[in-house]
Design an enzyme around this catalytic site. Structure first.
Site, PDB file in Angstrom:
ATOM      1  N   PRO A  90       0.819  -1.216   0.000  1.00 12.56           N
ATOM      2  CA  PRO A  90       0.000   0.000   0.000  1.00 12.56           C
ATOM      3  C   PRO A  90       0.856   1.272   0.000  1.00 12.56           C
ATOM      4  CG  PRO A  90      -0.433  -1.344   1.965  1.00 12.56           C
ATOM      5  CD  PRO A  90       0.595  -2.065   1.161  1.00 12.56           C
ATOM      6  N   GLU A 117       1.877  -7.848   8.799  1.00 11.32           N
ATOM      7  CA  GLU A 117       1.942  -6.397   8.999  1.00 11.32           C
ATOM      8  C   GLU A 117       2.799  -5.692   7.967  1.00 11.32           C
ATOM      9  OE1 GLU A 117       0.280  -4.321  11.157  1.00 11.32           O
ATOM     10  OE2 GLU A 117      -0.851  -6.170  11.421  1.00 11.32           O
ATOM     11  N   ARG A 155      -3.839  -8.311 -20.449  1.00  7.13           N
ATOM     12  CA  ARG A 155      -4.834  -8.085 -21.494  1.00  7.13           C
ATOM     13  C   ARG A 155      -4.380  -7.044 -22.511  1.00  7.13           C
ATOM     14  NH1 ARG A 155      -7.799  -3.694 -20.896  1.00  7.13           N
ATOM     15  NH2 ARG A 155      -9.658  -4.411 -21.947  1.00  7.13           N
ATOM     16  N   ASP A 170       1.418  -0.828 -29.093  1.00  4.32           N
ATOM     17  CA  ASP A 170       2.656  -0.765 -29.873  1.00  4.32           C
ATOM     18  C   ASP A 170       3.272   0.611 -29.781  1.00  4.32           C
ATOM     19  OD1 ASP A 170       2.527  -3.345 -30.597  1.00  4.32           O
ATOM     20  OD2 ASP A 170       1.608  -2.977 -32.547  1.00  4.32           O
TER      21      ASP A 170
HETATM   22  N1  ADE Z   1      -0.972  -5.167   0.004  1.00  3.71           N
HETATM   23  C1  ADE Z   1      -1.900  -4.804   0.905  1.00  3.71           C
HETATM   24  N2  ADE Z   1      -2.651  -3.797   0.462  1.00  3.71           N
HETATM   25  C2  ADE Z   1      -2.204  -3.493  -0.795  1.00  3.71           C
HETATM   26  C3  ADE Z   1      -2.566  -2.526  -1.773  1.00  3.71           C
HETATM   27  N3  ADE Z   1      -3.553  -1.664  -1.572  1.00  3.71           N
HETATM   28  N4  ADE Z   1      -1.874  -2.527  -2.924  1.00  3.71           N
HETATM   29  C4  ADE Z   1      -0.862  -3.385  -3.119  1.00  3.71           C
HETATM   30  N5  ADE Z   1      -0.462  -4.299  -2.238  1.00  3.71           N
HETATM   31  C5  ADE Z   1      -1.127  -4.370  -1.092  1.00  3.71           C
END
Ligand code: ADE
Length: 226
Positions: A90, A117, A155, A170
């Site tokens: 995050p 954590e 994709r 491309d």
């Molecule tokens: N791991 C936990 N939350 C996450 C997020 N929002 N983005 C990427 N990895 C994560």
């Protein structure tokens, strides 16, 4: 379609990916040879009898932290010179369509999925080339987040979807030619390396390289800019 994009996913929950990679678009992309997946159990790179991958945080606090050793050893085993090593967190750069397009141009992606954590800071500092967040919320782990990024990137590989999905790709991958590169000596038979490259000013060097890449593309491959 070019060579397959190699995608490695390092996780302590490999089974979370079975259904996802074995279905639908990703399954077809692998069958077509556009992409090759390797799901790697981080515990295989632990070095004790209990296959320990986490430990308590120095300085105290709640939860457990993923140890650096297993992640470093996993990447050292999987890595190729062109690999991008992506830590899902995050705290990472926010993922968007442009980032998906950029990853779809790569040759080799290694996703490191955290859990608990957090992940020892040295993994982001010294092992990962990228840190990506899929949004401003906290998941239980990075495996689901890696799956989101992989779906969005694969994709966009030409030929995976119809013409619709490949549109624009491309031109992104080959949008500009490379800038000129030099090595020592700085003066070879009177041919001098541009002064900016010796200046140590990384901002100016970046700017110069962008300009040179654009100039070259305009001169040599204007079709790429059309
Ligand atoms: N791991 C936990 N939350 C996450 C997020 N929002 N983005 C990427 N990895 C994560």
């Amino acid at each position: 379609m070019g060579d397959a994009l190699q995608i490695d996913i390092v996780t302590i929950f490999p089974a979370m990916l079975d259904g996802f990679l074995g279905q639908s678009m990703l399954k077809r992309a692998a069958e077509k040879g556009a992409v090759r997946f390797r799901v790697v159990n981080l515990r295989d790179y632990a070095n004790d009898r209990h296959q320990t991958v986490d430990d308590r945080p120095f300085g105290g606090g709640p939860g457990m932290i993923l140890k650096p050793g297993p992640l470093f050893r996993a990447v050292e085993a999987l890595r190729s010179p062109e690999a991008r090593v992506i830590l899902m967190t995050p705290q990472g750069r926010r993922f968007d369509q442009r980032a998906a397009l950029e990853l779809s141009c790569a040759r080799h992606l290694i996703f490191l999925c955290g859990h608990y954590e957090g992940v020892d800071h040295r993994v982001g500092e010294a092992l990962a080339t990228d840190e990506i967040s899929i949004g401003d919320y906290v998941l239980t782990g990075g495996t689901l987040a890696a799956a989101v990024v992989i779906d969005a990137a694969v994709r966009l590989i030409p030929g995976v979807l119809g013409a619709e999905g490949a549109a624009g790709q491309d031109s992104f991958c080959d949008g500009a030619l490379e800038y000129p590169q030099y090595t020592r000596p700085a003066d070879f038979r009177g041919m001098k390396v541009p002064g900016v490259l010796l200046s140590g000013d990384h901002g100016e060097i970046e700017k110069w390289r962008r300009e040179q890449a654009q100039k070259r593309t305009r001169e040599r491959r204007p079709d790429l800019l059309a």
